[in-house]
Design an enzyme around this catalytic site. Structure first.
Site, PDB file in Angstrom:
ATOM      1  CB  SER A 128     -53.544 -53.936  15.550  1.00 44.76           C
ATOM      2  OG  SER A 128     -53.631 -53.529  16.892  1.00 44.76           O
ATOM      3  CE1 TYR A 153     -48.651 -55.863  16.518  1.00 39.40           C
ATOM      4  CE2 TYR A 153     -50.062 -54.295  17.650  1.00 39.40           C
ATOM      5  CZ  TYR A 153     -49.896 -55.484  16.975  1.00 39.40           C
ATOM      6  OH  TYR A 153     -50.989 -56.293  16.743  1.00 39.40           O
TER       7      TYR A 153
END
Length: 345
Positions: A128, A153
């Site tokens: 990501s 995350y």
């Protein structure tokens, strides 16, 4: 080739399955249909893919179930794994951090162990743009350091890159990590801004615009994501023979391991993004301006020249066009939400 796609009922996963089937690959899907958001959307994605390209085998199991993952690899012997399953969401990681440990760390370890025990030709996995964290230098390059994540995350995605590298080095697993930048398009997740904003605008509800709408995002249309994945399937990385331990390249290695950014390379301020949504919906938003949220990064922009050199492709669908396609799908899938305000009784 025989390709296992994890997260096959997810946003990116379903689009990826459809593309790979159309490319002639033998695709096996895996998903756990968890309740992070309404599983009905996941089932509808699967039906959409089956309608467009025919039924495909889909295994329902959890990544954290090590014996089940091991048995799946032993039985199916995939040649390529496209690992897209993960617990997503920056803000949810503040509320339920253990979900990220179970899926993003333990689950990824189970994938790596299965690739080790039942060798595959190529493991492609989703990272990501969140890994860039506190880095303020844009455009973000795969040559940049990513040691200051701003959310759990993001930290799990950085950990995935490190875990993949160790397995690539120790066991020769060819691994490619893809840092996705703000993916959007039809069949997107309902916790992401396109659906949240479109529903709020359509229903005349207040729309929360954090950081007063000043931060920027490098939006990437879903077709550009799956095109990149499709081109990388048969381009497993090799050890970089010029890799220098004294001046290490963060995006390659003496192991068969690579990192790529996949982003539109044209960051847009959220106020501009909102104006485009308003244009395609034909309605104005009721906006509530708020401060920056914990865990959010200010601006994102991908430097994707490495991807272009490796595949001959870089994302090219402009935000205006992509949002037009998204809104066309949104109107069809959420017809009640899209009823114009004047038509409501």
């Amino acid at each position: 080739m025989k390709v296992l796609v994890t997260g096959a009922a997810g946003f990116i996963g379903a689009h990826c399955v459809l593309r790979l089937i159309r490319d002639g690959h033998d695709v096996l899907g895996l998903d756990n249909f968890n309740g992070y958001y309404d599983p009905q959307l996941k089932h509808d994605r699967v039906r959409w893919v089956s309608h467009e390209a025919g039924d495909f085998p889909l295994v329902t199991t959890d990544l954290a179930d090590a014996p089940a993952i091991e048995a799946l690899f032993a039985r199916e012997r995939p040649q390529v794994v496209v690992h897209l399953a993960a617990q997503a969401g920056v803000r949810y990681s503040l509320e339920n951090p253990r979900a990220y440990l179970d899926s993003n760390l333990e689950g990824f370890l189970n994938i790596l162990e299965s690739c080790r025990r039942h060798p595959v030709e190529h493991l492609i996995y989703a990272s990501s743009s969140s890994v860039y964290g506190a880095n303020q230098h844009t455009p973000y390059s795969v040559q940049d350091g990513v040691n200051h994540p701003l959310s759990l995350y993001a930290a799990t995605k950085k950990a995935n890159e490190l875990m993949a590298h160790s397995y690539s080095h120790l066991f020769g697993i060819a691994c490619t990590g893809l840092r996705f930048f703000t993916v959007y398009g039809p069949w997107g997740r309902p916790d992401m801004s396109p659906i949240q904003f479109a529903r709020a605008i359509s229903e005349g509800l207040p729309l929360k615009l954090f950081n007063y709408g000043r931060h920027q995002r490098d939006f990437t249309y879903i077709d550009d994501i799956v095109e990149s994945i499709a081109r990388l399937i048969d381009r497993a990385p090799h050890a970089n023979g010029a890799w220098d331990r004294d001046r290490p390249d963060p995006a390659s290695s003496m192991a068969p391991w690579r990192l790529f950014n996949i982003g539109g390379q044209h960051p847009v301020e959220l106020k501009t993004y909102l104006a485009l949504l308003e244009k395609h919906l034909g309605q104005k938003a009721v906006v509530e301006l708020l401060p920056l949220q914990p865990g959010d990064v200010l601006n994102t922009c991908a430097e994707a020249s490495d991807l272009a050199r490796a595949t001959g492709f870089q994302p090219r669908i402009e935000l205006d066009e992509g949002l037009g396609r998204f809104i066309a799908w949104f109107r069809e899938y959420y017809p009640t939400a899209y009823r114009p305000r004047a038509a409501r009784g």
